[in-house]
Design a protein around this motif. Structure first.
Motif, PDB file in Angstrom:
ATOM      1  N   UNK A  57       0.856  -1.177   0.000  1.00 36.97           N
ATOM      2  CA  UNK A  57       0.000   0.000   0.000  1.00 36.97           C
ATOM      3  C   UNK A  57       0.898   1.235   0.000  1.00 36.97           C
ATOM      4  N   UNK A  58       1.381   1.579  -1.193  1.00 35.24           N
ATOM      5  CA  UNK A  58       2.286   2.717  -1.334  1.00 35.24           C
ATOM      6  C   UNK A  58       1.629   3.704  -2.293  1.00 35.24           C
ATOM      7  N   UNK A  59       0.924   4.654  -1.739  1.00 36.68           N
ATOM      8  CA  UNK A  59       0.210   5.651  -2.537  1.00 36.68           C
ATOM      9  C   UNK A  59       0.729   7.020  -2.121  1.00 36.68           C
ATOM     10  N   UNK A  60       1.702   7.543  -2.873  1.00 32.00           N
ATOM     11  CA  UNK A  60       2.304   8.825  -2.497  1.00 32.00           C
ATOM     12  C   UNK A  60       2.018   9.951  -3.487  1.00 32.00           C
ATOM     13  N   UNK A  61       1.625   9.632  -4.702  1.00 27.05           N
ATOM     14  CA  UNK A  61       1.413  10.674  -5.710  1.00 27.05           C
ATOM     15  C   UNK A  61       0.333  11.691  -5.326  1.00 27.05           C
ATOM     16  N   UNK A  62      -0.809  11.284  -4.772  1.00 29.01           N
ATOM     17  CA  UNK A  62      -1.799  12.295  -4.389  1.00 29.01           C
ATOM     18  C   UNK A  62      -1.280  13.290  -3.355  1.00 29.01           C
ATOM     19  N   UNK A  63      -0.485  12.807  -2.411  1.00 26.80           N
ATOM     20  CA  UNK A  63       0.061  13.714  -1.398  1.00 26.80           C
ATOM     21  C   UNK A  63       1.078  14.663  -2.026  1.00 26.80           C
ATOM     22  N   UNK A  64       1.896  14.148  -2.924  1.00 25.00           N
ATOM     23  CA  UNK A  64       2.866  15.009  -3.614  1.00 25.00           C
ATOM     24  C   UNK A  64       2.125  16.067  -4.428  1.00 25.00           C
ATOM     25  N   UNK A  65       1.060  15.668  -5.077  1.00 25.44           N
ATOM     26  CA  UNK A  65       0.251  16.623  -5.852  1.00 25.44           C
ATOM     27  C   UNK A  65      -0.322  17.701  -4.932  1.00 25.44           C
ATOM     28  N   UNK A  66      -0.836  17.304  -3.755  1.00 24.43           N
ATOM     29  CA  UNK A  66      -1.377  18.275  -2.798  1.00 24.43           C
ATOM     30  C   UNK A  66      -0.298  19.238  -2.306  1.00 24.43           C
ATOM     31  N   UNK A  67       0.915  18.721  -2.094  1.00 26.44           N
ATOM     32  CA  UNK A  67       2.015  19.576  -1.635  1.00 26.44           C
ATOM     33  C   UNK A  67       2.377  20.584  -2.707  1.00 26.44           C
ATOM     34  N   UNK A  68       2.458  20.140  -3.956  1.00 24.54           N
ATOM     35  CA  UNK A  68       2.789  21.063  -5.057  1.00 24.54           C
ATOM     36  C   UNK A  68       1.707  22.125  -5.188  1.00 24.54           C
ATOM     37  N   UNK A  69       0.440  21.720  -5.120  1.00 21.10           N
ATOM     38  CA  UNK A  69      -0.661  22.687  -5.184  1.00 21.10           C
ATOM     39  C   UNK A  69      -0.590  23.679  -4.035  1.00 21.10           C
ATOM     40  N   UNK A  70      -0.259  23.195  -2.862  1.00 24.37           N
ATOM     41  CA  UNK A  70      -0.169  24.046  -1.677  1.00 24.37           C
ATOM     42  C   UNK A  70       0.962  25.067  -1.825  1.00 24.37           C
ATOM     43  N   UNK A  71       2.088  24.635  -2.373  1.00 20.12           N
ATOM     44  CA  UNK A  71       3.240  25.531  -2.548  1.00 20.12           C
ATOM     45  C   UNK A  71       2.949  26.569  -3.633  1.00 20.12           C
ATOM     46  N   UNK A  85       0.646  27.573   5.184  1.00 22.51           N
ATOM     47  CA  UNK A  85       1.961  27.051   5.561  1.00 22.51           C
ATOM     48  C   UNK A  85       1.806  25.857   6.512  1.00 22.51           C
ATOM     49  N   UNK A  86       0.910  25.982   7.482  1.00 21.01           N
ATOM     50  CA  UNK A  86       0.664  24.871   8.407  1.00 21.01           C
ATOM     51  C   UNK A  86       0.085  23.665   7.667  1.00 21.01           C
ATOM     52  N   UNK A  87      -0.799  23.949   6.705  1.00 20.56           N
ATOM     53  CA  UNK A  87      -1.380  22.874   5.904  1.00 20.56           C
ATOM     54  C   UNK A  87      -0.298  22.150   5.095  1.00 20.56           C
ATOM     55  N   UNK A  88       0.626  22.927   4.504  1.00 18.30           N
ATOM     56  CA  UNK A  88       1.737  22.324   3.746  1.00 18.30           C
ATOM     57  C   UNK A  88       2.620  21.481   4.656  1.00 18.30           C
ATOM     58  N   UNK A  89       2.910  22.006   5.833  1.00 17.97           N
ATOM     59  CA  UNK A  89       3.742  21.251   6.784  1.00 17.97           C
ATOM     60  C   UNK A  89       3.069  19.943   7.177  1.00 17.97           C
ATOM     61  N   UNK A  90       1.750  19.997   7.367  1.00 13.97           N
ATOM     62  CA  UNK A  90       1.012  18.782   7.720  1.00 13.97           C
ATOM     63  C   UNK A  90       1.088  17.760   6.575  1.00 13.97           C
ATOM     64  N   UNK A  91       0.954  18.231   5.345  1.00 21.79           N
ATOM     65  CA  UNK A  91       1.008  17.325   4.189  1.00 21.79           C
ATOM     66  C   UNK A  91       2.405  16.747   4.003  1.00 21.79           C
ATOM     67  N   UNK A  92       3.433  17.537   4.267  1.00 20.90           N
ATOM     68  CA  UNK A  92       4.808  17.029   4.190  1.00 20.90           C
ATOM     69  C   UNK A  92       5.041  15.966   5.263  1.00 20.90           C
ATOM     70  N   UNK A  93       4.509  16.216   6.463  1.00 22.88           N
ATOM     71  CA  UNK A  93       4.625  15.229   7.535  1.00 22.88           C
ATOM     72  C   UNK A  93       3.900  13.937   7.146  1.00 22.88           C
ATOM     73  N   UNK A  94       2.723  14.070   6.523  1.00 23.35           N
ATOM     74  CA  UNK A  94       1.971  12.895   6.051  1.00 23.35           C
ATOM     75  C   UNK A  94       2.771  12.121   5.000  1.00 23.35           C
ATOM     76  N   UNK A  95       3.452  12.845   4.105  1.00 24.73           N
ATOM     77  CA  UNK A  95       4.294  12.196   3.098  1.00 24.73           C
ATOM     78  C   UNK A  95       5.444  11.432   3.761  1.00 24.73           C
ATOM     79  N   UNK A  96       6.050  12.022   4.779  1.00 24.20           N
ATOM     80  CA  UNK A  96       7.124  11.338   5.499  1.00 24.20           C
ATOM     81  C   UNK A  96       6.607  10.062   6.157  1.00 24.20           C
ATOM     82  N   UNK A  97       5.393  10.109   6.719  1.00 25.19           N
ATOM     83  CA  UNK A  97       4.809   8.909   7.321  1.00 25.19           C
ATOM     84  C   UNK A  97       4.549   7.843   6.264  1.00 25.19           C
ATOM     85  N   UNK A  98       4.108   8.255   5.080  1.00 27.10           N
ATOM     86  CA  UNK A  98       3.875   7.287   4.000  1.00 27.10           C
ATOM     87  C   UNK A  98       5.183   6.645   3.544  1.00 27.10           C
TER      88      UNK A  98
END
Length: 145
Positions: A57-71, A85-98
């Motif tokens: 279960x390795x699904x990282x592309x949607x999170x990367x897309x959200x991070x790019x959109x956020x930036x 900025x807090x939302x981006x940090x949360x999404x980056x943390x989620x990507x690290x967990x994935x």
């Protein structure tokens, strides 16, 4: 590997990978192979179900897309910038967990702990085993009852 023989003498036994993927520590092909506990658990004999590549279960592309959109967003207000900025940090943390989850799942795949030479040796053993089974099938089909 140093082991004691039945008559309490120290013997140097080299581990050998058998056709079924087990480690045989006997130098004689006539003695029953001794299988280590580590080999049993890495081959799934220890009772755990083995994970396959299809089950990862390795699904990282949607999170990367959200991070790019956020930036890409560039709000003008400071309050909105802080929230984004807090939302981006949360999404980056989620990507690290994935990523960490993916690493853990990959470590559980069977055979991942073998180096290239061991994988090639195992592949050659499996090919030899396949040839022998094909010969046995041909021999069985050719015999008349």
């Amino acid at each position: 590997m140093m082991e004691l023989s039945p008559n309490n003498q120290i013997e140097d036994r080299k581990p050998i990978l058998t056709a079924d993927g087990l480690v045989q520590t006997s130098n004689s092909p006539f003695e029953p192979p001794t299988v280590s506990q580590e080999t049993q658990t890495s081959n799934g004999i220890g009772g755990q179900s083995q994970l396959t590549v299809d089950q990862l279960d390795i699904e990282i592309l949607p999170i990367i897309y959200d991070i790019v959109r956020c930036v890409e967003k560039d709000p003008l207000e400071n309050a909105v910038k802080l929230r984004e900025s807090q939302d981006c940090n949360h999404k980056i943390f989620e990507l690290q967990k994935r990523f960490e989850s993916a690493r853990e799942q990959i470590r559980q795949l069977p055979g991942i702990d073998y180096n290239k030479e061991e994988q090639q040796q195992r592949l050659e053993l499996l090919r030899n085993q396949l040839k022998l089974k094909q010969q046995l099938i041909r021999k069985f089909k050719d015999t008349e009852f």
